[in-house]
Design a protein around this motif. Structure first.
Motif, PDB file in Angstrom:
ATOM      1  N   PRO A 137       0.826  -1.205   0.000  1.00 26.53           N
ATOM      2  CA  PRO A 137       0.000   0.000   0.000  1.00 26.53           C
ATOM      3  C   PRO A 137       0.866   1.264   0.000  1.00 26.53           C
ATOM      4  O   PRO A 137       2.088   1.189   0.162  1.00 26.53           O
ATOM      5  N   PRO A 138       0.266   2.432  -0.162  1.00 26.59           N
ATOM      6  CA  PRO A 138       1.033   3.671   0.016  1.00 26.59           C
ATOM      7  C   PRO A 138       1.523   3.771   1.456  1.00 26.59           C
ATOM      8  O   PRO A 138       0.737   3.516   2.382  1.00 26.59           O
ATOM      9  N   TYR A 139       2.802   4.116   1.640  1.00 25.00           N
ATOM     10  CA  TYR A 139       3.307   4.168   3.020  1.00 25.00           C
ATOM     11  C   TYR A 139       4.305   5.308   3.274  1.00 25.00           C
ATOM     12  O   TYR A 139       4.957   5.351   4.314  1.00 25.00           O
TER      13      TYR A 139
ATOM     14  N   PHE B 156       1.713   8.047  -1.058  1.00 23.13           N
ATOM     15  CA  PHE B 156       1.600   8.773   0.206  1.00 23.13           C
ATOM     16  C   PHE B 156       0.414   8.327   1.058  1.00 23.13           C
ATOM     17  O   PHE B 156      -0.675   8.044   0.541  1.00 23.13           O
ATOM     18  N   ALA B 157       0.654   8.273   2.366  1.00 19.85           N
ATOM     19  CA  ALA B 157      -0.396   7.934   3.325  1.00 19.85           C
ATOM     20  C   ALA B 157      -0.226   8.799   4.567  1.00 19.85           C
ATOM     21  O   ALA B 157       0.907   9.030   5.028  1.00 19.85           O
ATOM     22  N   GLU B 158      -1.342   9.277   5.090  1.00 22.87           N
ATOM     23  CA  GLU B 158      -1.313  10.102   6.295  1.00 22.87           C
ATOM     24  C   GLU B 158      -0.924   9.262   7.517  1.00 22.87           C
ATOM     25  O   GLU B 158      -0.683   8.071   7.410  1.00 22.87           O
ATOM     26  N   ASP B 159      -0.885   9.943   8.653  1.00 24.72           N
ATOM     27  CA  ASP B 159      -0.624   9.270   9.931  1.00 24.72           C
ATOM     28  C   ASP B 159       0.740   8.578   9.915  1.00 24.72           C
ATOM     29  O   ASP B 159       0.861   7.371  10.174  1.00 24.72           O
TER      30      ASP B 159
ATOM     31  N   GLY C 250       2.457   7.681   7.480  1.00 26.94           N
ATOM     32  CA  GLY C 250       2.522   6.632   6.466  1.00 26.94           C
ATOM     33  C   GLY C 250       1.764   5.369   6.835  1.00 26.94           C
ATOM     34  O   GLY C 250       1.822   4.379   6.103  1.00 26.94           O
ATOM     35  N   LEU C 251       1.021   5.399   7.938  1.00 29.01           N
ATOM     36  CA  LEU C 251       0.369   4.179   8.443  1.00 29.01           C
ATOM     37  C   LEU C 251      -1.119   4.104   8.132  1.00 29.01           C
ATOM     38  O   LEU C 251      -1.766   3.100   8.441  1.00 29.01           O
ATOM     39  N   ALA C 252      -1.684   5.120   7.506  1.00 27.85           N
ATOM     40  CA  ALA C 252      -3.142   5.182   7.332  1.00 27.85           C
ATOM     41  C   ALA C 252      -3.689   3.982   6.568  1.00 27.85           C
ATOM     42  O   ALA C 252      -4.731   3.421   6.935  1.00 27.85           O
ATOM     43  N   ALA C 253      -3.013   3.576   5.488  1.00 28.51           N
ATOM     44  CA  ALA C 253      -3.514   2.451   4.690  1.00 28.51           C
ATOM     45  C   ALA C 253      -3.460   1.151   5.483  1.00 28.51           C
ATOM     46  O   ALA C 253      -4.398   0.336   5.426  1.00 28.51           O
TER      47      ALA C 253
END
Length: 291
Positions: free
Chosen positions: A198-200, A223-226, A228-231
């Motif tokens: 996933p995006p991280y 890209f992922a929020e939090d 990089g942990l959102a996904a």
């Protein structure tokens, strides 16, 4: 721009391109990759043909591609239209993430775990979450034809590329549009294998990325929020509704996310002991667990 009539043979073109790439802090090997593609040659064939004539029409394309790569960071894979992964060529476009060698290690681990744990079980259903160009789903199906493989992505453009790859590589993989595991939850489906790259990358790290990645890979796949942990959080939150009685969950991760993703899995499945696996460069790259 260099005079396009300057190259009397392949050696001269390769020498100019290698020096030009080095001067602009690009990988010199790009020259060989583009020449191999344009001349339809293997590396050995190219090296053996260094004194051969270099056709004018091909020269023009080669020079244009070298400049595109140097000036704009255009990836070689976008110039050739394909990327090499696990022994096969996959069509790529700006709509999908260009495959990385590290992802081959995720596929290899999954194949090993499937062979070990599902020796006699038929069928085994696999879901590739955030499938992109379909490299993971298609490779698993080609390497282990008895698997029932589906890929899911939220990007319609990415799914078009994935379906094209499945058709070209004659892989019987179904691709669905949806947000992570939602289509399977809605359909009441279960799977024995959930795999994902996933995006991280945290958005705040964007400026530190190489321009070949930053300007040309789709942000949706990067890209992922939090931090990089959102996904991972979203997928792991959905897992209990999708996993079969005994299921493999395997993620590619950023090299500083091993502990965090392991903890996320344990918070949802308290009795499991996820493993963190390093890649060939000794960086944390995979988290997997049987749940």
């Amino acid at each position: 721009m260099i005079n396009v009539t300057a190259f009397s043979n392949l050696w001269e073109a390769r020498r100019w391109a290698s020096l030009f790439l080095k001067e602009h802090n690009r990988e010199e090997g790009v020259a060989d990759l583009l020449l191999m593609d344009l001349m339809s040659m293997s590396k050995a064939q190219l090296l053996a043909a260094m004194r051969d004539d270099f056709p004018q029409a091909v020269q023009d394309t080669f020079i244009k591609q070298i400049y595109q790569h140097v000036e704009n960071g255009t990836p070689v894979q976008h110039l050739t239209g394909y990327a090499h992964f696990y022994g096969r060529n996959f069509t790529v476009s700006p709509a999908v993430l260009i495959p990385r060698p590290e992802t081959e290690e995720l596929v290899q681990l999954a194949l090993g775990q499937i062979a070990q744990e599902f020796k006699d079980k038929q069928p085994v259903k696999v879901i590739d979450v955030g499938t992109g160009s379909g490299i993971i789903a298609i490779t698993l199906k080609k390497e282990h034809p008895s698997l029932q493989v589906q890929g899911v992505d939220i990007s319609a453009d990415a799914l078009n590329v994935a379906r094209q790859n499945a058709q070209e590589l004659e892989a019987d993989v179904e691709f669905l549009k949806g947000d992570f595991l939602t289509p399977f939850i809605n359909a009441g489906q279960k799977a024995e294998v959930i795999i994902s790259n996933p995006p991280y990358i945290p958005p705040e790290d964007e400026a530190s990325l190489d321009d070949v990645v930053r300007l040309h890979d789709p942000g949706l796949a990067l890209f992922a929020e939090d931090n990089g942990l959102a996904a991972y959080k979203r997928i792991i939150e959905q897992l209990p509704k999708v996993v079969a009685d005994s299921a493999l969950v395997a993620f590619e991760i950023g090299d500083k996310q091993g502990g965090a993703v392991k903890n996320l899995l344990q918070s949802t499945f308290p009795n499991v002991e996820p493993k963190v696996v390093q890649d060939i460069n000794q960086k944390d790259r995979i988290v997997y667990s049987w749940v």
